[in-house]
Design a protein around this motif. Structure first.
Motif, mmCIF file in Angstrom:
data_model
loop_
_atom_site.group_PDB
_atom_site.id
_atom_site.type_symbol
_atom_site.label_atom_id
_atom_site.label_comp_id
_atom_site.label_asym_id
_atom_site.label_seq_id
_atom_site.Cartn_x
_atom_site.Cartn_y
_atom_site.Cartn_z
ATOM 1 N N GLY A 133 0.808 -1.207 0.000
ATOM 2 C CA GLY A 133 0.000 0.000 0.000
ATOM 3 C C GLY A 133 0.844 1.260 0.000
ATOM 4 O O GLY A 133 1.987 1.274 -0.459
ATOM 5 N N ARG A 134 0.270 2.331 0.531
ATOM 6 C CA ARG A 134 0.953 3.618 0.514
ATOM 7 C C ARG A 134 2.011 3.714 1.612
ATOM 8 O O ARG A 134 1.963 2.991 2.601
ATOM 9 N N THR A 135 2.936 4.619 1.418
ATOM 10 C CA THR A 135 4.009 4.872 2.382
ATOM 11 C C THR A 135 3.751 6.195 3.087
ATOM 12 O O THR A 135 3.450 7.202 2.429
ATOM 13 N N TYR A 136 3.872 6.197 4.409
ATOM 14 C CA TYR A 136 3.665 7.448 5.139
ATOM 15 C C TYR A 136 4.951 8.265 5.110
ATOM 16 O O TYR A 136 6.008 7.811 5.571
ATOM 17 N N VAL A 137 4.851 9.471 4.582
ATOM 18 C CA VAL A 137 6.000 10.364 4.437
ATOM 19 C C VAL A 137 5.840 11.532 5.402
ATOM 20 O O VAL A 137 4.781 12.167 5.456
ATOM 21 N N ASP A 173 5.553 14.981 7.081
ATOM 22 C CA ASP A 173 5.102 16.293 6.609
ATOM 23 C C ASP A 173 4.353 16.235 5.274
ATOM 24 O O ASP A 173 4.092 17.276 4.662
ATOM 25 N N ARG A 174 4.003 15.023 4.841
ATOM 26 C CA ARG A 174 3.271 14.863 3.585
ATOM 27 C C ARG A 174 2.069 13.942 3.743
ATOM 28 O O ARG A 174 1.032 14.162 3.140
ATOM 29 N N GLY A 175 2.216 12.906 4.562
ATOM 30 C CA GLY A 175 1.151 11.943 4.754
ATOM 31 C C GLY A 175 1.323 10.726 3.855
ATOM 32 O O GLY A 175 2.386 10.523 3.256
ATOM 33 N N PRO A 176 0.273 9.889 3.721
ATOM 34 C CA PRO A 176 0.359 8.692 2.887
ATOM 35 C C PRO A 176 0.589 9.056 1.421
ATOM 36 O O PRO A 176 -0.065 9.946 0.884
ATOM 37 N N ALA A 177 1.536 8.339 0.799
ATOM 38 C CA ALA A 177 1.887 8.644 -0.589
ATOM 39 C C ALA A 177 2.110 7.352 -1.358
ATOM 40 O O ALA A 177 2.623 6.365 -0.823
ATOM 41 N N ASP A 178 1.687 7.359 -2.618
ATOM 42 C CA ASP A 178 1.947 6.229 -3.510
ATOM 43 C C ASP A 178 3.361 6.355 -4.049
ATOM 44 O O ASP A 178 3.646 7.228 -4.879
ATOM 45 N N LEU A 179 4.251 5.506 -3.557
ATOM 46 C CA LEU A 179 5.647 5.540 -3.961
ATOM 47 C C LEU A 179 6.042 4.235 -4.631
ATOM 48 O O LEU A 179 5.492 3.170 -4.329
ATOM 49 N N THR A 216 7.273 6.449 13.416
ATOM 50 C CA THR A 216 8.598 7.078 13.448
ATOM 51 C C THR A 216 8.733 8.134 12.354
ATOM 52 O O THR A 216 9.632 8.968 12.413
ATOM 53 N N ASN A 217 7.818 8.092 11.378
ATOM 54 C CA ASN A 217 7.821 9.088 10.310
ATOM 55 C C ASN A 217 6.778 10.182 10.529
ATOM 56 O O ASN A 217 6.513 10.965 9.617
ATOM 57 N N GLY A 218 6.170 10.192 11.732
ATOM 58 C CA GLY A 218 5.304 11.313 12.076
ATOM 59 C C GLY A 218 3.837 11.028 12.289
ATOM 60 O O GLY A 218 3.090 11.927 12.684
ATOM 61 N N ARG A 219 3.372 9.791 12.053
ATOM 62 C CA ARG A 219 1.956 9.473 12.234
ATOM 63 C C ARG A 219 1.758 8.851 13.616
ATOM 64 O O ARG A 219 2.080 7.686 13.838
ATOM 65 N N GLN A 220 1.232 9.602 14.528
ATOM 66 C CA GLN A 220 1.120 9.177 15.914
ATOM 67 C C GLN A 220 0.259 7.925 16.061
ATOM 68 O O GLN A 220 -0.817 7.812 15.478
#
Length: 276
Positions: free
Chosen positions: A71-75, A77-83, A155-159
């Motif tokens: 699925g998506r990757t949490y980035v 200061d950006r949120g979930p992203a299709d990478l 660890t990437n910002g999503r509590q």
């Protein structure tokens, strides 16, 4: 391709060691369906709410920037992203293969290189006439010349999203499952907490998860019951986990799979038997 896992002479799980999956799902071996001794399914595969949830598997959302969760990757200061960063766990071979268990070697690869080597040991043991235990150990070794680290959306910002590691997707049913430990109950009370064991209960089944190594016992539980039913033993909750070159991380989770909705006393007794 798949392997049947048997307990007490009955098939209790199917292991797909070379599944045909789209890269976006982070292809990996997994167990599905897993059933009670009475035949009740207690896993779900590729549900509509999260297509990358695959029964029982080892899934990690961030291995030095590579997605082995799907699925998506949490980035940050950006949120979930299709990478385009998904990795694949390749079945390399069997070291042991019996009706009630196996030992398997895997290679975790992304962008044409091997990041991790895994030795996976899975065994099924009868506990009672209505309960059995799935003993699941994985060891991850960094074989390369560069240090690695494992992260999570947390660890990437999503509590609160410290998922990654052993993960069990349970079936969605009409009502959300119950969840409790020896001391507390409810998703908000158990999520992100450390406990020797944790039980998830449906109308006619119970799963009791227990950490069976010192490292695993220190890992918080990742728990969802309202949004979807799933439990994971979190490798990384709020700080990245380094794996230096040549180093190995080992985790072992023993899961009691029982017919019926168990109470605290019954769950605790079965865990003690499974770990003895």
């Amino acid at each position: 391709m798949n392997v049947l896992l048997r307990c007490a002479g009955r098939p209790v799980a199917r292991y797909l060691h070379r599944p045909d999956l789209a890269l976006r799902l982070s292809p990996r071996p997994y167990l599905h369906p897993v059933t009670t001794l009475g035949g009740t399914p207690v896993t779900e595969e590729r549900p509509e709410d999260h297509l990358h949830h695959l029964g029982v598997s080892v899934a990690v959302p961030d291995v030095s920037g590579h997605n082995f969760w799907g699925g998506r990757t949490y980035v940050r200061d950006r949120g979930p992203a299709d990478l385009d960063n998904h990795g694949v766990q390749y079945h390399e071979g069997w070291k042991l293969r019996d009706p009630d268990g196996f030992v398997e070697d895997l290679s975790w690869r992304a962008e044409g290189r091997e990041l991790l080597r895994e030795r996976r040991t899975v065994a099924a043991t009868e506990l009672t006439a209505t309960a059995w235990a799935l003993d699941f150990t994985f060891s991850l070794t960094n074989p390369g010349p560069e240090n690695l680290s494992i992260g999570s959306p947390a660890t990437n910002g999503r509590q609160g999203a410290g998922y990654g590691g052993f993960f069990w997707r349970a079936p969605r049913q009409a009502a959300a499952p119950g969840v409790f430990t020896a001391d507390v109950q409810g998703e908000s009370s158990v999520h992100g907490r450390v406990a020797d064991w944790l039980a998830l209960t449906g109308p006619d089944w119970t799963l009791v998860f227990a950490g069976a190594t010192e490292g695993t016992r220190k890992d918080p539980w990742f728990v969802r019951t309202g949004e979807y039913p799933g439990v994971g033993s979190s490798l990384v909750w709020d700080e990245r986990l380094p794996i230096a070159t040549g180093a190995t991380v080992v985790r072992r989770v023993v899961t009691v799979v029982a017919d019926g909705a168990l109470g605290r006393g019954e769950a605790a007794a079965l865990v003690r038997k499974a770990l003895s």
